[in-house]
Every structure is written in C-alpha cells, then in structure tokens.
Design a protein around this motif. Structure first.
Motif, PDB file in Angstrom:
ATOM      1  N   ARG A  90      13.558 -11.184   1.883  1.00  0.00           N
ATOM      2  CA  ARG A  90      14.975 -11.484   1.659  1.00  0.00           C
ATOM      3  C   ARG A  90      15.455 -10.860   0.358  1.00  0.00           C
ATOM      4  O   ARG A  90      16.520 -10.237   0.307  1.00  0.00           O
ATOM      5  CB  ARG A  90      15.154 -12.996   1.642  1.00  0.00           C
ATOM      6  CG  ARG A  90      16.586 -13.447   1.574  1.00  0.00           C
ATOM      7  CD  ARG A  90      16.640 -14.951   1.689  1.00  0.00           C
ATOM      8  NE  ARG A  90      17.999 -15.415   1.826  1.00  0.00           N
ATOM      9  CZ  ARG A  90      18.348 -16.700   1.963  1.00  0.00           C
ATOM     10  NH1 ARG A  90      17.388 -17.627   2.015  1.00  0.00           N
ATOM     11  NH2 ARG A  90      19.605 -17.051   2.081  1.00  0.00           N
ATOM     12  N   GLN A  91      14.653 -11.024  -0.716  1.00  0.00           N
ATOM     13  CA  GLN A  91      15.040 -10.465  -2.008  1.00  0.00           C
ATOM     14  C   GLN A  91      15.052  -8.932  -1.955  1.00  0.00           C
ATOM     15  O   GLN A  91      15.895  -8.288  -2.576  1.00  0.00           O
ATOM     16  CB  GLN A  91      14.061 -10.944  -3.084  1.00  0.00           C
ATOM     17  CG  GLN A  91      14.394 -10.461  -4.476  1.00  0.00           C
ATOM     18  CD  GLN A  91      15.781 -10.916  -4.946  1.00  0.00           C
ATOM     19  OE1 GLN A  91      16.202 -12.075  -4.677  1.00  0.00           O
ATOM     20  NE2 GLN A  91      16.514 -10.047  -5.637  1.00  0.00           N
ATOM     21  N   ARG A 144      18.314  -7.681  -0.635  1.00  0.00           N
ATOM     22  CA  ARG A 144      19.395  -7.771  -1.624  1.00  0.00           C
ATOM     23  C   ARG A 144      19.294  -6.629  -2.646  1.00  0.00           C
ATOM     24  O   ARG A 144      20.310  -6.040  -3.030  1.00  0.00           O
ATOM     25  CB  ARG A 144      19.329  -9.118  -2.337  1.00  0.00           C
ATOM     26  CG  ARG A 144      19.658 -10.299  -1.425  1.00  0.00           C
ATOM     27  CD  ARG A 144      19.466 -11.602  -2.167  1.00  0.00           C
ATOM     28  NE  ARG A 144      19.769 -12.742  -1.297  1.00  0.00           N
ATOM     29  CZ  ARG A 144      19.576 -14.017  -1.645  1.00  0.00           C
ATOM     30  NH1 ARG A 144      19.064 -14.309  -2.842  1.00  0.00           N
ATOM     31  NH2 ARG A 144      19.881 -14.983  -0.807  1.00  0.00           N
ATOM     32  N   ASP A 145      18.068  -6.335  -3.083  1.00  0.00           N
ATOM     33  CA  ASP A 145      17.901  -5.243  -4.054  1.00  0.00           C
ATOM     34  C   ASP A 145      18.354  -3.910  -3.470  1.00  0.00           C
ATOM     35  O   ASP A 145      18.994  -3.093  -4.144  1.00  0.00           O
ATOM     36  CB  ASP A 145      16.430  -5.157  -4.469  1.00  0.00           C
ATOM     37  CG  ASP A 145      15.976  -6.367  -5.266  1.00  0.00           C
ATOM     38  OD1 ASP A 145      16.847  -7.059  -5.824  1.00  0.00           O
ATOM     39  OD2 ASP A 145      14.751  -6.618  -5.299  1.00  0.00           O
TER      40      ASP A 145
END
Length: 745
Positions: free
Chosen positions: A632-633, A636-637
C-alpha cells in the motif's frame, strides 16, 4: 677430293699467276712463293713432283672464267675440267637458287651495286631484271624502311657479320594497295683468303605470317585486358581500348537493355531483335550517341546476325557524311551459352584494307571473350546487389539508445561483400547491447550466414542473457547453420567472430564477451586506453565455449571501440596506431570512428560508443519490506513521484502494475526487494527485483479462480514485460507507454 668453289689459281691478262690456292699446291705440287708471278700455262702440262692425285683430280682440260679483281686489268680463274666442274653441279645449284627458290636474292659487288638477281626478286620489285642490275642498293630497295636495308648491307660488307631476319615494310609495285612485310638477311661474299667480293641479300615475303602473329597477339591482349573490372560498362570500354586502332578505326558497342539494368540476359529467337543501348563508342566513323541511347536494329543490318558478318554501312544519320558507298561494317554478336548480351560493330577508314576471313575469325574470338566477361560482370553485379541487400548497413537506433550511449558507426567498403555487421540493440532497464561481428566466409554465402546470425543475436538479446551465455547459444546456432549447408568440409564450414557488450546507464556497468579476434579498445575520460579489456576467444562454430568475458564500472564519458577483422586481412591493426587514434577523449565519437576507419582493413565495420549515466531526476528507487502491508505504501510513493515528474501516463495503470509486481515479490520472492522507476521520453519503466531465482510465468486463470491474473493484467496494460537474471537476483520489468498511446486496462 671435294673441290671448293674458289678457283685453283688466278692469273692476269698475260697469264701470270696472281693467286695460288692450297688446292693448287696439293694438286700440282708447287708452293705459292714458287709460282706467283711466273707464267701459268707451262705448269698446266707438268707432272707434280711430290703429289699423288687420285683419278679425276687432274685432267688434260682446264676451265677458265673471268673473276672479279682489284687490279685494273682482267683476272681469270682456272679450274680443272671434269665431272665436278662449276658448270656441272655448282652451276646446277646456282641455277636452282636463282630460278626456282622462293627467296628473293640480290647480289651486290663491293660498290654495293646489283650484279645479279633471281626471278623472285624480280617479281617482288615488279620491274624487269635489266632495270635492276647495275643499280645501287638504295635504288634496288627504294621505298623499304627509309634506308634501313642500305645500312644493313653496308655494315655487313664492312664487318663481315651477317644480318638475319630484319623485317621491312613496303607497298610493292605488284600490290600497291596492300602493305607487305619482308624478312631480309644479308651475308658477305669473300674468297678463300677472306677478301670481300660483295654481299648477297635475301628477302622473303612474310606478310601472312606477320599478320597471323599480330592477330594472335591481339587476341592474347584481349584475354589479358578485357574483364578486369567486373563491370559491364567498363568491360565494353575495355573492348574499345583493345581493338581501336589495333584492329579497326571505329567501333560501336551496344548492350541489351536488360544487361545494362543488371538483369538476366535475353534468350530471344534470332528474328526478334532485343532493345539495344549504346555502351561504348570510339573513332570518327560513328557519331557519338548519348550514353544509354537506344540504337535501332538497322544499324547492325536487317536483323542481328548469329555469327560475324559484313553488313552495309549504316545510314547517314548515324555515320559521318564522308563514307564512300559500298563501305561495310563487321558486325559480331556478343553471345554466351545461348544468351545475347549485345552487339559490336567494327569499321575501317576509307582506303584501309578491307576485312578478310581471318579478321572475322579474330573478331569472333574477341567477341566470345567479351561476352564471357560480360556474363561474369553481370553475375558479379547481381550477386553484389543481393549481398548489399543482405548486408544492409545497420540503421542507427539513436532514439532508443541515446540515453545510454552516444554512438558512431563506420564501414570501410572494399566491394568484397564481407559478412560484417554492427548493431545497437535496446534492452530492458534503459540498457543497450553493442554488437560487432564478422563471418569468416567470403562471398554471398558468408553474407547470408551473417544475416542469419544477426537475426539470432536480436532474438537472443531479447532474453536478457549474460553476454557469455548469449555467445554460447550463438555458437550452437553457427554449428546448426554449418550442418544445414551440408557437404561442407571442416575448412569450409562457416565460423564467425563476435563481440557482445551490454552497458547499463544506471549503474555505469559494462559487461563484455568476445568470440574471435575483433578489435576492442576502452578509452577512459582521462585519456588512458586499455587495448585489451577482455582477451580474444575462440571463433563461433569452431572451438566453442567458454568465451572470455569481463565487467567494469565505467565513469560517464568512457568510450568503447569495437571493429571487425575481415577475412582478407589476417593481421591485426597496429596497437600503437589504434591507441594513438583513440587517445583523444575530447574528440567526438564520429571523429574517432573516422580515424579508426583509416587503420582497419577493407570491408571492416567500426562501432564507437561513448557511455552515459542516467540523470538522477530520471530515476526513483525504493527498498520494499517483505511484508504484504508494504504494498500500500509503495503505491503511494509511486503516485507521489509521478506527480513530481509530471509524466503523461495513466496513474491507475502504473499503480496496478506496481501493486501486482510488488505483491508477487513479497508473496513468492525473497528479500531484499527493490522497486525502481525509470523515466524516459516515450515510456516509463517499472522494475521489481528480489533474491529468489524462481521464474514467474503468465497464467490464464479459470473463471472461478480468484488469483493467477496478475501477470496477465500487467501484460494487458503495458507495452512489454519480461524477466532478467543476475548472479544474485531476478528482475521483473514492464514498459508503459507515455502519452496515452499504449494499451489500457
């Protein structure tokens, strides 16, 4: 006893002995000092005191005849009469020489005036004998080589050395329209004491012999000269250069339209005339047509002859206006193996000797040689066209590779059609493959093998193999091609050299593997040159793997030079000259390529590549924890970085691809896991690396299955995807088109 032609002795008008021979001493038994100056007649009736003549050596009758002499009074020679007297055998020999021999004879006295000629000499001169006898040598040989004969006869009289087979030319009175060639010889006449009595000169008409030899020389020259260029137009010009003016004063060479276009010659029936175009012309007897001008068949007669023939002069619109009526041209077809390549027409100037049957035979021989050379030239031209098409000098792929390298290519053409090639192949991850190869097999078969190997390199490069592994598979391909050719001996089996290098602009790493002896140099930005970063290896199709390989991390601005080594040049270019040409890092790759081309052999290809590093603002990299929550992260990155870059790409497609690849790495791979984005002008590259070496593969999930669709989805929304391996990890990569031109989910 055999009797010499000189007299027994010589007496003056008062019958006193002037000259006493050895023959007289033996026959009459008296020495010369005892009889010279004494009366001769009393001695003729005396018996010899100490000689024992054999029967027939002496008789009661004597033969007396006047002989030439230096004194003012007459001189008389005395011979014993009998079976061997001069008016017997000697006179018969002289009579045969002067009346029946085929050699012309002129006998000159010491004043070089004619005293006797034979019937052949009279026939050569075409004037009565009375008009020749008494004339000087200059008058007897008037019109022959401007006094050459007079000089020869005079030298023979003075030195006594004979002169043999001197060729002189003239137009004799009996045949004034035709030049004749005579072989003349001269010999001095002298008595037994060596005193010169005159000169005899012989002349033989060798016109036909000399003409036959001239024709043979011309035919030999044609075989030596025509066909050197392997070009149809040059071959036609060589025919002109050989035959004008040696054989004719004017010539017109016409070739068929198909031959001039490099196509197969025509095999038409005799009654159909092919389209002819002017190929070469010489002499004032033809108005020079424009190169390639169409020539009417009437120029060569009603229809093209099947063999050498004499045809009437061309019409005035294609010849000069001064041609006399009745002049003819010698027309010869240029044919070989039932195919017609063209026609040649010979002309001779007005007043020149007409063509003879032997001239037709000579023209036929020269035309046959020319037709064979035209066939060879046409075959070479056609094969050269095929080889050039197959050779296909590599197209520059700067748009796909300029981010990794700045490239300059060169080819020193030699016309041999050597199977050399160079390529730049874009690879995944902004990398580029640099290839230079050379098939060690001449001719069209070598070029065909080159084309197949070049295709194989492109296919193998797409598998992202290590350079030495790629050469190992290319070696197997070379062996297979050799087996397909069938029947080739080990010495004729195709082999090849190949240098394969891969440059990674992200890490600055250069991987190289070599097969064969191609030239390889590495130039660093400080000007240092490494002439052998990787040693040479065995040829493809010969000894086989392992192939030498090496890896280096290079600073940006380093230059790699690779050049093929053609089969025609066994030696390697001088290392000192190569280092001198490359030890200038400030030069552009184009300038370096031009300098290297001056060093390498003909038909060699040169590839100069200056390395580049990918700018930091075009690269993004993250180390992803091996946990499902990290996906998930990571999305976003990636989304944030795309916004910073302002890339015109579908963000949903990118997030979908990143999510699927990172999830697979977390679920099936091993740590460490790395995500990398590479921004390009036309594409966005997404790479996910992990330490597991298991290969992902594309599945087609069933309708009721919840998984198994990840790579299928990635393949649907990207331009391409693939997997590459290293010694420590694997990388799954995808390429997404920029600008919305690629596929959509």
């Amino acid at each position: 006893m055999p009797r010499p032609q000189a007299p027994l002795f010589v007496m003056d008008g008062q019958a006193r002995v002037l000259c006493w021979s050895e023959w007289a001493r033996r026959l009459l038994g008296r020495a010369a000092e005892d009889v010279v100056g004494t009366p001769a007649l009393p001695m003729l009736s005396e018996e010899p005191e100490d000689a024992a003549p054999s029967p027939g050596d002496r008789g009661d009758a004597w033969y007396v005849r006047r002989v030439p002499g230096d004194s003012a009074g007459p001189q008389w020679g005395v011979w014993p009469a009998g079976p061997a007297e001069p008016d017997g055998l000697d006179d018969a020999v002289l009579d045969a020489v002067f009346t029946q021999a085929a050699v012309g004879l002129h006998v000159f006295d010491t004043d070089l005036r004619v005293v006797r000629v034979n019937t052949v000499a009279v026939g050569m001169r075409g004037v009565p004998e009375d008009s020749i006898v008494g004339r000087s040598v200059a008058e007897a040989y008037a019109g022959l080589s401007d006094g050459v004969v007079e000089g020869i006869v005079r030298e023979v009289l003075e030195t006594g050395r004979p002169s043999r087979d001197v060729l002189v030319r003239s137009y004799p009175r009996v045949d004034p329209e035709r030049e004749h060639v005579f072989s003349t010889s001269a010999f001095r006449l002298q008595d037994r004491t060596g005193r010169p009595l005159g000169v005899v000169a012989t002349a033989v008409d060798v016109t036909e012999r000399e003409r036959a030899q001239a024709r043979l020389r011309l035919l030999h020259t044609a075989h030596e000269t025509i066909g050197r260029s392997l070009d149809v137009l040059h071959t036609a010009q060589e025919l002109v250069d050989v035959t004008v003016p040696a054989f004719a004063d004017g010539i017109l060479v016409a070739l068929t339209d198909s031959v001039l276009r490099g196509k197969a010659p025509e095999t038409l029936p005799r009654e159909i005339s092919p389209l002819l175009r002017c190929a070469a012309v010489a002499g004032a007897h033809w108005q020079p047509p424009e190169p390639g001008a169409i020539l009417l068949p009437g120029l060569f007669g009603g229809e093209l002859p099947a063999k050498p023939a004499l045809v009437p002069s061309p019409s005035p619109d294609v010849s000069d206006g001064d041609d006399p009526s009745g002049q003819v041209s010698l027309v010869v077809p240029l044919t070989a193996r039932g195919q017609i390549f063209g026609v040649v027409a010979f002309r001779r100037a007005a007043g020149a000797e007409p063509f003879e049957p032997d001239d037709l035979t000579l023209a036929d021989g020269i035309a046959a040689r020319t037709a064979t050379c035209l066939e060879n030239a046409l075959r070479f031209t056609r094969e050269h066209i095929v080889m050039t098409a197959l050779q296909g000098r590599p197209q520059r792929q700067e748009a796909a590779t300029h981010r990794a390298v700045e490239v300059a290519q060169g080819h020193r053409a030699g016309g041999g059609g050597a199977g050399a090639w160079s390529d730049m192949i874009p690879l995944s991850g902004a990398r580029v493959a640099l290839v230079v190869g050379q098939v060690q097999q001449p001719g069209i078969s070598g070029v065909a093998t080159m084309s197949q190997l070049r295709t194989a390199v492109h296919s193998l490069a797409g598998l992202d193999l290590e350079p030495h592994e790629l050469l190992a598979r290319l070696h197997a391909t070379t062996l297979r091609l050799a087996a397909e050719q069938g029947g080739a001996s080990a010495a004729d089996a195709p082999t090849a050299s190949c240098t394969f290098a891969v440059h990674d602009p992200v890490a600055g790493r250069l991987d190289i593997a070599r097969a064969g002896m191609s030239l390889l140099c590495l130039v660093r930005p400080d000007g240092s040159v490494d002439p052998a970063p990787v040693p040479a290896g065995p040829l493809l199709g010969a000894e086989g793997p392992p192939f030498p390989c090496g890896s280096e991390v290079l600073p940006a601005g380093s230059t790699l030079c690779v050049a093929s080594q053609p089969l025609s040049s066994r030696g390697v270019a001088s290392t000192e000259r190569l280092v001198e040409a490359l030890a200038h890092p400030g030069q552009s790759p184009r300038s370096m390529a031009d300098e290297v081309q001056k060093i390498v052999a003909e038909d060699a290809v040169v590839l100069i590549a200056r390395t580049r590093h990918l700018p930091a603002d075009e690269l993004a990299e993250w180390h992803v924890p091996a946990e499902p929550s990290a996906v998930r992260q990571t999305r976003r990155d990636v989304e944030q970085r795309l916004e910073e870059w302002g890339v015109d790409v579908d963000p949903f497609s990118v997030q979908l691809v990143v999510s699927e690849l990172v999830t697979n790495a977390v679920r099936y791979g091993e740590a460490p896991i790395t995500l990398r984005l590479l921004r390009g002008e036309d594409s966005l590259i997404c790479e996910v690396s992990d330490a597991a070496l298991t290969a992902p593969y594309l599945r087609h999930a069933k309708a009721n299955e919840e998984g198994g669709r990840g790579l299928h989805i990635c393949a649907s929304v990207t331009e391409s995807w693939g997997v590459r391996y290293s010694d420590t990890d694997k990388t799954v990569w995808t390429e997404i088109a920029v600008g919305g031109t690629g596929p959509t989910a």
